[in-house]
Design a protein around this motif. Structure first.
Motif, PDB file in Angstrom:
ATOM      1  N   CYS A   1      23.233   3.649  20.359  1.00 59.85           N
ATOM      2  CA  CYS A   1      23.893   4.122  21.374  1.00 59.85           C
ATOM      3  C   CYS A   1      23.781   5.238  22.360  1.00 59.85           C
ATOM      4  O   CYS A   1      24.336   5.193  23.578  1.00 59.85           O
ATOM      5  CB  CYS A   1      25.341   3.890  21.327  1.00 59.85           C
ATOM      6  SG  CYS A   1      26.230   5.428  20.349  1.00 59.85           S
TER       7      CYS A   1
ATOM      8  N   CYS B   1      22.193   8.830  18.559  1.00 56.31           N
ATOM      9  CA  CYS B   1      22.093   7.749  17.790  1.00 56.31           C
ATOM     10  C   CYS B   1      21.147   6.831  18.377  1.00 56.31           C
ATOM     11  O   CYS B   1      20.946   6.424  19.809  1.00 56.31           O
ATOM     12  CB  CYS B   1      23.421   7.236  18.001  1.00 56.31           C
ATOM     13  SG  CYS B   1      23.869   5.489  17.441  1.00 56.31           S
TER      14      CYS B   1
ATOM     15  N   CYS C   1      29.437   4.025  17.648  1.00 59.01           N
ATOM     16  CA  CYS C   1      29.197   2.415  17.608  1.00 59.01           C
ATOM     17  C   CYS C   1      29.051   1.791  16.135  1.00 59.01           C
ATOM     18  O   CYS C   1      28.673   0.851  15.868  1.00 59.01           O
ATOM     19  CB  CYS C   1      27.827   2.148  18.362  1.00 59.01           C
ATOM     20  SG  CYS C   1      26.334   3.059  17.535  1.00 59.01           S
TER      21      CYS C   1
ATOM     22  N   CYS D   1      27.227   6.786  13.082  1.00 53.58           N
ATOM     23  CA  CYS D   1      27.982   6.849  14.474  1.00 53.58           C
ATOM     24  C   CYS D   1      29.341   6.544  14.440  1.00 53.58           C
ATOM     25  O   CYS D   1      29.849   5.360  14.307  1.00 53.58           O
ATOM     26  CB  CYS D   1      27.156   5.874  15.559  1.00 53.58           C
ATOM     27  SG  CYS D   1      27.592   6.482  17.211  1.00 53.58           S
TER      28      CYS D   1
END
Ligand SMILES: [Zn+2]
Ligand SMILES: [Zn+2]
Length: 519
Positions: free
Chosen positions: A194, A191, A227, A214
Motif C-alpha cells: 500500500c 509497505c 492493509c 501492515c
C-alpha cells in the motif's frame, strides 16, 4: 554603503559561534574532536506541514550563526534539507477528502492535489524554494531526504545502527518510562503493497532484513489504515526510512553538522534532540551538534494552521515587508515568545527603523548595552549592504498612500514635512507600495480612510467650529507649514476662539475624511 565596526560579543549568534569554535570535545564521550575543517549549519523543514513564515525562523537563525562563524574567521557552510520522507498526518485544508487513503504515506509519494506537479511534496517545496534564499545570507545547498535514501547516503549509518542495535535500544530506554517493545527496529519500511510508511509493524529482525505486517497507525487526529500485508524489507535498499530518533543523528553524521535549529519543545531533557545527540556520539562516532533553540512564531497568539486560515506564506510577507524585517524579528533575543499580528507590522517597522537610526548614529539609545545590541541586530538583519533607515515611517506611509495617488503630490507632501530625500526615492516608493498592499489586505478598519472631495453630507459643525475652520484654511493657504508648526497653529486658533483643540481636529477630520478620528 558605509559599514560601521560594531561590537560583537553581545549578540546571541556571535556568542553561539564563539562557543562552537571553542568546543573541543564530544559531550557524551571523553573524546576530542579532530579534523573539523568546516562548520556546517543545517537548516530544514518538514514537508508534511504547511511551509509558512514560521519555518523560515530555522533558516534565518541558522544563517546568523553561519555568518557569525565566518566573521570570526571560521570556514562555514549553510545547508537546507527537505524532510520529505515524513508521512502525511492529516488532510490539509483545501485537499479532497479522498486523500484520507494517503494518510501515512511519505509526502513524496502522494499525488499533487492541484495536478500541477509530480507530487504533493514538490508542489509545496517549489513555491517555498523560490523565495527561501532571499531570507538568508548566501544561497544554500539544498537536499531532499528522499533522494539521499535513494542514493544510499545513509547506508553506512544504517549498518552501524543495526550492528549496535542493543546499545541503541539501551540509549533510547534511558529516556523513556516504558522500555521499547522488541523486536524494535530503527528502520521503518514502506509497505510493498500500500505504500504507507507508518503502518509497517516489525515482526522480526533477521541478518539483512526486517519482516513486517501492515497495521493501522493512529496519529493524534487521524488514522493511517493498514492493509494487512506481510512482507520483508532490506534496510540497505532504501525503501523506507530511519525513525526520527536515529534519523536525525544519521543526518548529522552524514552532513557533518555542527549546529542546527530546534524548537524550544526540544529543550526538555528527554527530547529527540538529546536522544539523537547520544546516538550520534556513541553509535555513529560523530560529535553531536549544538542546538540553536528558538520559540515558534504565533499569529495573534495562536499557532499558524491552514484550518484557522491564519497562515502567512513567505511570499505574503514579501508583499508588505522586506526579508530584512523578518530577519530582524527572528534575530531579536531568543526564547521570547514571538507573536505577530498584521496590526503589529507598523510597530515592527518602527523598531527596525529605530535600530537603523541608532546604527548610523542618527539617534542615540541611552542604555549602552542595548545600543550595542541594537546595532549588531540591525547589521545582522541586513545583508552585505546595510540599508539607510528612511525618515518616513511605515505608519506615515500608510497615511500618504491614502491621501495621494500622484507621484508629484507625494513628493511635495513629503518634502514639506522633511521626509523626502531624493537619494531614497526608490526605497520611499517601495515602502509606499508595501503600505498600499498592507492597507488592502491586512489593515484594521480604523486605519483606513479616504480624502473627501466635497464636504460629506451630514457633517454639522458649530458656529465656532466653522469659524475656526475658515481661519485655518486661510492660514494654510498663505503660509508654509511643517507638521509641528501646523499643530501649534491649530492649538492657537482653538485658544483664540475659546474652543477645545480637539473640537477643531474633529471638525477637520469630519470635513476631510468623513470620520471622527484621523491619523
Ligand atoms: Zn502543484
Ligand atoms: Zn500496507
Amino acid at each position: 554603503m558605509e559599514k560601521k565596526e560594531v561590537e560583537k560579543d553581545i549578540f546571541w549568534a556571535d556568542q553561539f559561534a564563539k562557543s562552537l569554535i571553542e568546543r573541543k570535545k564530544f559531550h557524551y564521550l571523553d573524546k576530542e574532536i579532530h579534523d573539523r575543517k568546516e562548520f556546517i549549519v543545517k537548516t530544514s523543514a518538514s514537508i508534511s506541514g504547511v511551509l509558512h513564515i514560521g519555518r523560515l525562523s530555522d533558516s534565518i537563525r541558522g544563517s546568523s550563526v553561519f555568518r557569525a562563524l565566518k566573521e570570526q574567521g571560521a570556514k562555514a557552510k549553510l545547508i537546507w534539507v527537505a524532510e520529505d520522507m515524513d508521512p502525511l498526518r492529516k488532510i490539509p485544508e483545501g485537499v479532497p477528502k479522498s486523500y484520507e487513503q494517503h494518510i501515512g504515506m511519505p509526502v513524496t509519494d502522494i499525488p499533487d492535489p492541484d495536478g500541477c506537479h509530480k507530487t504533493y511534496a514538490e508542489h509545496h517545496v517549489e513555491e517555498y524554494l523560490k523565495v527561501l534564499d532571499k531570507f538568508v545570507d548566501e544561497p544554500m545547498e539544498k537536499f531532499s531526504m528522499r533522494q539521499e535514501y535513494k542514493k544510499g547516503s545513509f547506508k553506512p549509518f544504517i549498518k552501524k545502527l543495526f550492528e549496535k542495535r542493543e546499545e541503541l535500544v539501551e540509549i533510547q530506554n534511558k529516556y523513556r518510562t516504558k522500555p521499547l517493545k522488541e523486536p524494535w527496529s530503527p528502520w521503518t519500511p514502506i509497505c510493498d503493497n500500500c505504500g504507507k510508511i507508518v503502518t509497517t509493524q516489525i515482526k522480526a529482525i533477521e541478518k539483512d532484513k526486517v519482516k513486517y505486517v501492515c497495521k493501522d497507525y493512529y496519529f493524534e487526529e487521524s488514522t493511517a489504515t493498514g492493509c494487512g500485508f506481510e512482507g520483508e524489507n532490506n534496510p540497505l535498499e532504501g525503501k523506507g526510512k530511519l525513525l526520527w530518533k536515529s534519523e536525525w543523528a544519521a543526518e548529522w553524521a552524514h552532513w557533518k553538522v555542527s549546529a542546527e535549529g530546534a524548537g524550544k519543545e526540544y529543550l526538555v531533557p528527554n527530547s529527540a534532540w538529546w536522544v539523537n545527540a547520544e546516538i550520534s556520539e556513541k553509535i555513529l562516532d560523530y560529535p553531536a551538534p549544538e542546538p540553536i533553540f528558538y520559540e515558534h512564531l504565533m499569529i495573534e497568539g495562536v499557532k499558524m494552521s491552514a484550518s484557522l486560515g491564519n497562515v502567512v506564506y513567505p511570499k505574503d510577507w514579501l508583499h508588505v515587508a522586506s526579508p530584512q524585517l523578518l530577519r530582524f524579528l527572528y534575530n531579536k533575543r531568543l526564547m521570547v515568545t514571538r507573536s505577530f499580528s498584521w496590526k503589529d507590522l507598523l510597530q515592527l517597522y518602527d523598531e527596525y527603523d529605530w535600530a537603523g537610526k541608532v546604527y548610523f548614529g542618527l539617534e542615540k539609545e541611552e542604555n549602552e548595552k542595548e545600543s550595542i545590541h541594537l546595532k549588531r541586530l540591525y547589521e545582522m538583519s541586513n545583508f552585505k549592504e546595510i540599508e539607510k533607515p528612511l525618515a518616513m515611517s511605515f505608519s506615515h506611509a500608510t497615511v500618504i498612500a491614502q491621501l495621494f495617488h500622484d507621484k508629484d503630490d507625494i513628493v511635495f507632501s513629503l518634502e514639506k514635512t522633511g521626509h523626502y530625500y531624493k537619494k531614497h526615492e526608490k526605497e520611499i516608493f517601495e515602502r509606499l507600495e508595501k503600505a498600499n498592499k498592507w492597507l488592502t489586505k491586512y489593515a484594521p478598519e480604523e486605519m483606513k480612510f479616504s480624502l473627501q472631495k466635497e464636504i460629506p453630507p451630514g457633517v454639522e459643525l458649530s458656529e465656532k467650529q466653522k469659524k475656526a475652520v475658515r481661519i485655518l484654511v486661510k492660514e494654510v493657504k498663505e503660509k508654509n507649514w511643517t507638521e509641528k508648526t501646523l499643530h501649534k497653529e491649530i492649538y492657537e486658533i482653538a485658544k483664540g476662539l475659546e474652543i477645545e483643540p480637539k473640537e477643531l481636529f474633529v471638525a477637520g477630520y469630519r470635513i476631510l475624511l468623513n470620520r471622527n478620528r484621523g491619523p
